[in-house]
Design an enzyme around this catalytic site. Structure first.
Site, mmCIF file in Angstrom:
data_model
loop_
_atom_site.group_PDB
_atom_site.id
_atom_site.type_symbol
_atom_site.label_atom_id
_atom_site.label_comp_id
_atom_site.label_asym_id
_atom_site.label_seq_id
_atom_site.Cartn_x
_atom_site.Cartn_y
_atom_site.Cartn_z
ATOM 1 N N LYS A 42 0.751 -1.201 0.050
ATOM 2 C CA LYS A 42 -0.084 -0.048 -0.215
ATOM 3 C C LYS A 42 0.790 1.261 0.105
ATOM 4 O O LYS A 42 0.233 2.489 0.147
ATOM 5 C CB LYS A 42 -0.927 -0.125 1.294
ATOM 6 C CG LYS A 42 -2.066 -0.835 1.066
ATOM 7 C CD LYS A 42 -3.128 -0.609 1.940
ATOM 8 C CE LYS A 42 -4.438 -1.281 1.816
ATOM 9 N NZ LYS A 42 -5.332 -1.283 2.586
ATOM 10 N N SER A 129 -8.412 7.408 3.768
ATOM 11 C CA SER A 129 -6.972 7.728 4.034
ATOM 12 C C SER A 129 -6.287 8.112 2.911
ATOM 13 O O SER A 129 -5.451 9.242 2.694
ATOM 14 C CB SER A 129 -6.350 6.554 4.807
ATOM 15 O OG SER A 129 -6.439 6.238 5.941
#
Length: 169
Positions: A42, A129
């Site tokens: 990620k 996020s």
């Protein structure tokens, strides 16, 4: 009846949406382990240790919250901790397909571990996020999305990580 649950994620960074789900889980479970994943795929902007520290600060005063990091499969971590419920947040319909596939895979890997989907409060249902990092990089006010100390850390990190222009006039 289960008394403990795990809420796994990358938490890069922790948002008010994450905190909302933690509080919701605490109404059902006496102990919620917030498990910060080691997931380099990620490309997190904060280290695991930084994310754990931010979560500990953000959940300070919430009885029953444990913040730890883990690597590997969440079901293996749950087994190790003797926890039988995984909490996953569903913000929008687009989250459901991925989360459903993951829950079914986890069930096949560890049928004794159940997945519980929770929806955040409406005011947090759109938060991600990834979007907040983009908004922060453009100087947006994030005070309604993340705790003040997280906003400060996020903006400082993004300012320090900005690449210099590749093309010059």
């Amino acid at each position: 009846m289960c008394e403990k649950a795990i809420y796994p994620g990358s938490f890069d960074p922790v948002t008010y949406g994450h905190l909302d789900l933690i509080k919701r889980a605490l109404t059902m479970f006496s102990e919620v382990t917030v498990a910060v994943a080691h997931n380099a795929d990620k490309n997190p902007i904060f280290s695991v240790q930084e994310r754990v520290a931010m979560l500990k600060k953000a959940t300070q005063g919430l009885d029953g919250v444990i913040v730890e990091d883990f690597s590997g499969l969440v079901v293996d971590y749950a087994r190790k901790k003797n926890i039988h419920v995984i909490i996953r947040g569903i913000r929008m319909l687009s989250d459901f397909e991925y989360e459903f596939q993951m829950a079914l895979t986890n069930r096949r890997l560890a049928e004794e571990v159940e997945t519980l989907f929770l929806m955040p409060s409406e005011q947090f249902s759109f938060l991600s996020s990834r979007l907040l990092k983009e908004a922060a990089s453009l100087g947006a006010d994030l005070s309604s999305f993340v705790p003040a100390f997280v906003e400060k850390e996020l903006k400082a990190r993004l300012k320090n990580n900005r690449a210099s222009p590749k093309c010059r006039p």
